[in-house]
Design a protein around this motif. Structure first.
Motif, mmCIF file in Angstrom:
data_model
loop_
_atom_site.group_PDB
_atom_site.id
_atom_site.type_symbol
_atom_site.label_atom_id
_atom_site.label_comp_id
_atom_site.label_asym_id
_atom_site.label_seq_id
_atom_site.Cartn_x
_atom_site.Cartn_y
_atom_site.Cartn_z
ATOM 1 N N TRP A 1 -3.309 -11.641 -1.937
ATOM 2 C CA TRP A 1 -2.832 -11.452 -3.300
ATOM 3 C C TRP A 1 -3.921 -10.744 -4.088
ATOM 4 O O TRP A 1 -5.113 -10.923 -3.816
ATOM 5 N N MET A 2 -3.538 -9.949 -5.044
ATOM 6 C CA MET A 2 -4.512 -9.350 -5.950
ATOM 7 C C MET A 2 -3.870 -9.178 -7.317
ATOM 8 O O MET A 2 -2.660 -8.970 -7.425
ATOM 9 N N PHE A 3 -4.686 -9.312 -8.356
ATOM 10 C CA PHE A 3 -4.126 -9.153 -9.696
ATOM 11 C C PHE A 3 -5.134 -8.557 -10.659
ATOM 12 O O PHE A 3 -6.351 -8.664 -10.474
ATOM 13 N N VAL B 1 1.187 -8.377 -3.959
ATOM 14 C CA VAL B 1 1.113 -9.104 -2.685
ATOM 15 C C VAL B 1 0.828 -8.082 -1.600
ATOM 16 O O VAL B 1 1.563 -7.096 -1.444
ATOM 17 N N GLY B 2 -0.273 -8.300 -0.855
ATOM 18 C CA GLY B 2 -0.700 -7.326 0.133
ATOM 19 C C GLY B 2 0.051 -7.436 1.445
ATOM 20 O O GLY B 2 0.519 -8.508 1.833
ATOM 21 N N GLY C 1 -0.735 7.718 10.420
ATOM 22 C CA GLY C 1 0.485 8.412 10.076
ATOM 23 C C GLY C 1 1.296 7.730 8.998
ATOM 24 O O GLY C 1 2.401 8.157 8.697
ATOM 25 N N LYS C 2 0.783 6.663 8.405
ATOM 26 C CA LYS C 2 1.526 5.937 7.381
ATOM 27 C C LYS C 2 0.952 6.255 6.011
ATOM 28 O O LYS C 2 -0.222 6.541 5.846
ATOM 29 N N GLY C 3 1.813 6.180 5.001
ATOM 30 C CA GLY C 3 1.370 6.396 3.635
ATOM 31 C C GLY C 3 0.787 5.139 3.037
ATOM 32 O O GLY C 3 0.554 4.136 3.717
ATOM 33 N N THR C 4 0.560 5.192 1.733
ATOM 34 C CA THR C 4 -0.047 4.057 1.040
ATOM 35 C C THR C 4 0.980 3.198 0.326
ATOM 36 O O THR C 4 0.628 2.155 -0.220
ATOM 37 N N GLU C 5 2.257 3.620 0.354
ATOM 38 C CA GLU C 5 3.244 2.939 -0.485
ATOM 39 C C GLU C 5 3.535 1.515 -0.048
ATOM 40 O O GLU C 5 3.983 0.695 -0.846
ATOM 41 N N ASP C 6 3.289 1.179 1.228
ATOM 42 C CA ASP C 6 3.610 -0.175 1.687
ATOM 43 C C ASP C 6 2.377 -1.044 1.870
ATOM 44 O O ASP C 6 2.427 -2.074 2.522
ATOM 45 N N LEU C 7 1.251 -0.655 1.283
ATOM 46 C CA LEU C 7 0.054 -1.485 1.357
ATOM 47 C C LEU C 7 0.188 -2.727 0.491
ATOM 48 O O LEU C 7 -0.357 -3.785 0.801
ATOM 49 N N ILE C 8 0.899 -2.601 -0.623
ATOM 50 C CA ILE C 8 0.985 -3.683 -1.592
ATOM 51 C C ILE C 8 2.333 -3.630 -2.291
ATOM 52 O O ILE C 8 2.882 -2.541 -2.541
ATOM 53 N N SER C 9 2.896 -4.796 -2.570
ATOM 54 C CA SER C 9 4.137 -4.891 -3.336
ATOM 55 C C SER C 9 3.824 -5.488 -4.704
ATOM 56 O O SER C 9 3.196 -6.549 -4.791
ATOM 57 N N ILE C 10 4.229 -4.812 -5.764
ATOM 58 C CA ILE C 10 4.030 -5.316 -7.123
ATOM 59 C C ILE C 10 5.168 -6.275 -7.458
ATOM 60 O O ILE C 10 6.351 -5.944 -7.274
#
Length: 317
Positions: free
Chosen positions: A135-137, A8-9, A22-31
């Motif tokens: 959403w992406m899968f 979920v994006g 200044g933000k990382g990539t960890e909060d771009l998408i939740s598995i």
């Protein structure tokens, strides 16, 4: 994590409403669990079918034609008056999703789905901030691609070839979630016992297939309908054009009469990172070279055509 990975994006990070500096990539998408209920009944995707999507194959960890798919996603967003996606952030989210896949299937499907968000005509939607839903899968357990020759029929789309210019609100050329007509075409193909259909205008020009592009080959010259007629600009079609040019051939975008399509030496249906041979159209048979089809798809999946395909398009683009 398995054969089906669902994400979920984070719309605040994936669209240009937030630069993400200044933000990382960890909060771009939740598995999330692929069986989880992550779509609201109040979402525009459900209430109106209002949104856009893209789909391609992941070949040994690499999404085929990802950049061109994301460019087309951005084009669809413009046509739909949606916020502009941050292409770099979407690419990072896609790769984060794919990293979670550890199934044995070498070529699972990747799909990106975006809706306008919660429907503001509902009480729930009126309380929302108005951001899109994403959403992406990755799916290795559903229907995957085959390269066996297919049979096709021609079906009219019911409008003339100048409709895209006269009625842009019909959204021809946007890859929307509203696929009820496309699904009806596939059911008609099932009733007629053929694999797929080529759609045409009322004045006799070729459009596209319900969820793919059509490419004709004349000698070593490849031809596909120009997207300005109101169709999607094919991503795999561009990879095929790149392959053809690498092999010494040429290509063309054209306003293609259906009668000229029938006169092709060979026909191909292209979508989702695959080139599929057409063995029959409206009862007319076409030769198929399995070794050539294998070589084309191998080149596309190996990335040989990738860079060149990024620069291919109609002259008007």
């Amino acid at each position: 994590m398995g054969n089906i990975i669902l994400g979920v994006g984070n719309a605040a990070r994936l669209f240009h409403s937030d630069t993400g500096e200044g933000k990382g990539t960890e909060d771009l998408i939740s598995i999330v669990d692929p069986r989880a209920h992550v779509v609201s009944a109040f979402d525009f995707a459900v209430t109106r079918g209002d949104g856009i999507f893209e789909a391609t194959t992941v070949w040994k960890g690499q999404p085929v034609s990802l950049e061109n798919h994301l460019r087309r996603l951005s084009h669809s967003a413009r046509l739909m008056d949606l916020p502009q996606p941050d292409i770099e952030a979407f690419a990072q989210a896609v790769h984060t999703l794919i990293e979670q896949y550890d199934g044995s299937e070498a070529c699972p499907l990747l799909r990106l789905l975006i809706s306008r968000g919660l429907d503001d005509a509902t009480g729930i939607g009126r309380q929302d901030g108005g951001l899109p839903s994403i959403w992406m899968f990755v799916d290795a357990m559903g229907s995957l691609h085959e390269t066996d020759p297919i049979s096709m029929i021609s079906l009219t789309r019911g409008y003339p070839s100048d409709i895209a210019g006269r009625a842009p609100w019909l959204l021809n050329g946007a890859k929307t979630l509203s696929y009820a007509v496309n699904q009806a075409i596939h059911r008609e193909c099932d009733r007629r016992k053929v694999t797929d259909a080529v759609l045409t205008t009322e004045d006799g020009y070729v459009l596209e297939c319900p969820n793919s592009s059509i490419v004709a080959q004349y000698g070593t010259h490849l031809v596909t309908p120009d997207p300005s007629i109101g169709i999607l600009h094919g991503t795999t079609q561009r990879e095929l054009f790149a392959y053809g040019r690498q092999e010494g051939g040429s290509f063309e975008y054209a306003k293609l009469p259906f009668e000229r399509l029938l006169e092709a030496d060979r026909l191909y249906m292209t979508h989702g990172g695959w080139v599929i041979p057409v063995g029959e159209l409206d009862g007319r048979r076409y030769p198929v070279d399995p070794s050539s089809i294998e070589s084309i798809n191998a080149a596309i999946h190996a990335g040989r055509t990738h860079d060149e395909a990024l620069g291919i398009g109609p002259k008007a683009e």
